[in-house]
Design a protein around this motif. Sequence first.
Motif, short mmCIF file in Angstrom:
data_model
loop_
_atom_site.label_atom_id
_atom_site.label_comp_id
_atom_site.label_asym_id
_atom_site.label_seq_id
_atom_site.Cartn_x
_atom_site.Cartn_y
_atom_site.Cartn_z
N THR A 109 -0.39 16.48 2.45
CA THR A 109 -0.43 17.93 2.29
C THR A 109 -0.06 18.58 3.62
OG1 THR A 109 -2.77 18.20 2.89
CG2 THR A 109 -2.28 17.62 0.61
N SER A 110 -0.13 19.89 3.66
CA SER A 110 0.21 20.59 4.90
C SER A 110 -0.81 20.38 6.00
CB SER A 110 0.35 22.09 4.62
OG SER A 110 -0.86 22.61 4.08
N SER A 111 -2.02 19.90 5.64
CA SER A 111 -3.07 19.78 6.65
C SER A 111 -3.63 18.37 6.80
CB SER A 111 -4.23 20.74 6.30
OG SER A 111 -4.80 20.41 5.06
N GLN A 112 -3.39 17.49 5.82
CA GLN A 112 -4.00 16.17 5.91
C GLN A 112 -3.21 15.16 5.09
OE1 GLN A 112 -7.90 16.11 4.08
NE2 GLN A 112 -7.31 17.64 2.56
N ARG A 113 -3.56 13.89 5.32
CA ARG A 113 -2.96 12.78 4.57
C ARG A 113 -4.10 11.96 3.97
NH1 ARG A 113 2.29 10.23 5.32
NH2 ARG A 113 2.37 8.21 4.29
N LEU A 114 -4.09 11.81 2.64
CA LEU A 114 -5.18 11.15 1.92
C LEU A 114 -4.72 9.85 1.31
CD1 LEU A 114 -6.46 14.34 0.04
CD2 LEU A 114 -7.45 13.35 2.10
N ASN A 115 -5.55 8.82 1.42
CA ASN A 115 -5.25 7.53 0.81
C ASN A 115 -5.84 7.52 -0.60
OD1 ASN A 115 -4.63 4.86 0.26
ND2 ASN A 115 -6.33 4.03 1.46
N LEU A 116 -4.99 7.37 -1.62
CA LEU A 116 -5.43 7.40 -3.01
C LEU A 116 -5.42 6.03 -3.67
CD1 LEU A 116 -3.57 10.61 -4.25
CD2 LEU A 116 -5.80 10.42 -3.15
N SER A 117 -5.11 4.99 -2.95
CA SER A 117 -5.03 3.66 -3.55
C SER A 117 -6.40 3.19 -3.98
CB SER A 117 -4.44 2.66 -2.55
OG SER A 117 -3.15 3.08 -2.15
N ALA A 118 -6.44 2.61 -5.18
CA ALA A 118 -7.71 2.10 -5.69
C ALA A 118 -8.14 0.84 -4.95
CB ALA A 118 -7.59 1.82 -7.19
N SER A 119 -7.16 0.04 -4.48
CA SER A 119 -7.47 -1.20 -3.78
C SER A 119 -6.49 -1.36 -2.63
CB SER A 119 -7.38 -2.40 -4.73
OG SER A 119 -7.55 -3.61 -4.03
N ASN A 120 -7.01 -1.84 -1.51
CA ASN A 120 -6.17 -2.08 -0.33
C ASN A 120 -5.95 -3.56 -0.07
OD1 ASN A 120 -5.85 0.68 0.35
ND2 ASN A 120 -7.87 0.70 1.31
N THR A 121 -6.24 -4.40 -1.08
CA THR A 121 -6.03 -5.84 -0.93
C THR A 121 -4.68 -6.22 -1.53
OG1 THR A 121 -7.19 -6.25 -3.01
CG2 THR A 121 -8.51 -6.28 -1.00
N ALA A 122 -4.05 -7.20 -0.92
CA ALA A 122 -2.73 -7.64 -1.37
C ALA A 122 -2.83 -8.56 -2.58
CB ALA A 122 -2.00 -8.35 -0.23
N VAL A 123 -1.81 -8.48 -3.45
CA VAL A 123 -1.70 -9.38 -4.61
C VAL A 123 -0.99 -10.65 -4.15
CG1 VAL A 123 -0.78 -9.65 -6.93
CG2 VAL A 123 -1.65 -7.43 -6.18
N ALA A 124 -1.55 -11.80 -4.53
CA ALA A 124 -1.03 -13.07 -4.00
C ALA A 124 0.44 -13.28 -4.35
CB ALA A 124 -1.87 -14.23 -4.53
N GLU A 125 0.84 -13.08 -5.61
CA GLU A 125 2.24 -13.27 -5.99
C GLU A 125 2.56 -12.44 -7.22
OE1 GLU A 125 2.73 -17.44 -6.82
OE2 GLU A 125 2.04 -17.20 -8.88
N LEU A 126 3.86 -12.18 -7.38
CA LEU A 126 4.36 -11.42 -8.51
C LEU A 126 5.59 -12.13 -9.06
CD1 LEU A 126 4.00 -8.83 -10.19
CD2 LEU A 126 5.58 -7.69 -8.62
#
Length: 396
Positions: free
Chosen positions: A89-106
């Motif tokens: 936004t004009s005043s801040q940056r917000l983290n909206l991710s539900a999880s910050n862990t990496a997925v092993a493989e795709l």
Amino acid sequence: MRLTKPTLFTNLPVTCEGRDLPGDLFAQLMREDPSTIKGAETLMLGEMLTLPQNFGNIFLGETFSSYISVHNDSNQVVKDILVKADLQTSSQRLNLSASNTAVAELKPECCIDDVIHHEVKEIGTHILVCAVSYTSQFGEKLYFRKFFKFQVLKPLDVKTKFYNAESDLSSVTDEVFLEAQIQNITTSPMFMEKVSLEPSMMYNVTELNSVTSRDQGESTFGKMSYLQPMDTRQYLYCLKPKTEYAEKAGVIKGVTVIGKLDIVWKTNLGERGRLQTSQLQRMAPGYGDIRLSLEVIPDTVNLEEPFDIVCKITNCSERTMDLVMEMCNMRSIHWCGISGRQLGKLTPGASLLLPLTVFSSEQGLQVRSRPSEATFYSCFIGYLMFSVICFRAFLD
């Protein structure tokens, strides 16, 4: 993509008169159309739901929901996939991710899905930044970002007005009446679920937006509290000082923070929005150094018959006052007593009860305007405006 609720299907009915060439053909086709309402085929609003075809509008106070999908389009397996969603936004940056862990493989043709939610609290440009980092099968670290830009609009226009009024006769403080004008500045109707005032710590609030009938409260706006586009509605509230602050005229005198409005509404198919205003402030009431109020006064009096009143004098200044009372007769209001009497000294914040006798020489409603001199104070209570009492204040 943004997740929003569906809308009702709309169509454009084509009709003609029975004597026209198509006859009943158009009406028959509309009756057979599965999207129309049976028995009301000529209405534009249908009974089916349609998914949104564009991003639509997002308003302040609503919840922004988005579906994020990362799909492996290649024929290779990738590892250590990390998906991050930020809202700038004009005043801040917000983290909206539900999880910050990496997925092993795709694996190929597989995807990682995530749904994010955020209650919008700022107006203006918002940018959803989706960043993806992963490792290829050759051990190479790769990274890319996508940007989604949207505007947050203002749904309501809120204006407030404050009115200071005399409270009950036993109080030395003013009641405060708040009028809140709320206008729907969107393009769709709103259902006003709640409009309430959260008072500051010194006040109690009473809502004046309902009428009591047969021991039941009925809203002054009717049973269906809808607010059409560009319509305005007035809400009224009465604030009274709490008991522990009621006698502290000097404290209440400087209180400018009244409270804040809490507004909850619903649109379309129940999409909910909520706004809470900042602290509402009024101009501090001008009590002056000395305040005069009426404690006891009869509702009606007989012509030319003396009657008793009780006045209350409060020292709202920060210095001791030496008071002298002078009685000034008016054309229809006359005092009974000794003018020029010494009332003694009054310390800061202290009050003095003063019994007086007066009579009227004219019938009807008696009105007296407030004098312009700063040393005069008038009282207006019930059906009478009494003549002024002059106080001369001296620094102790």
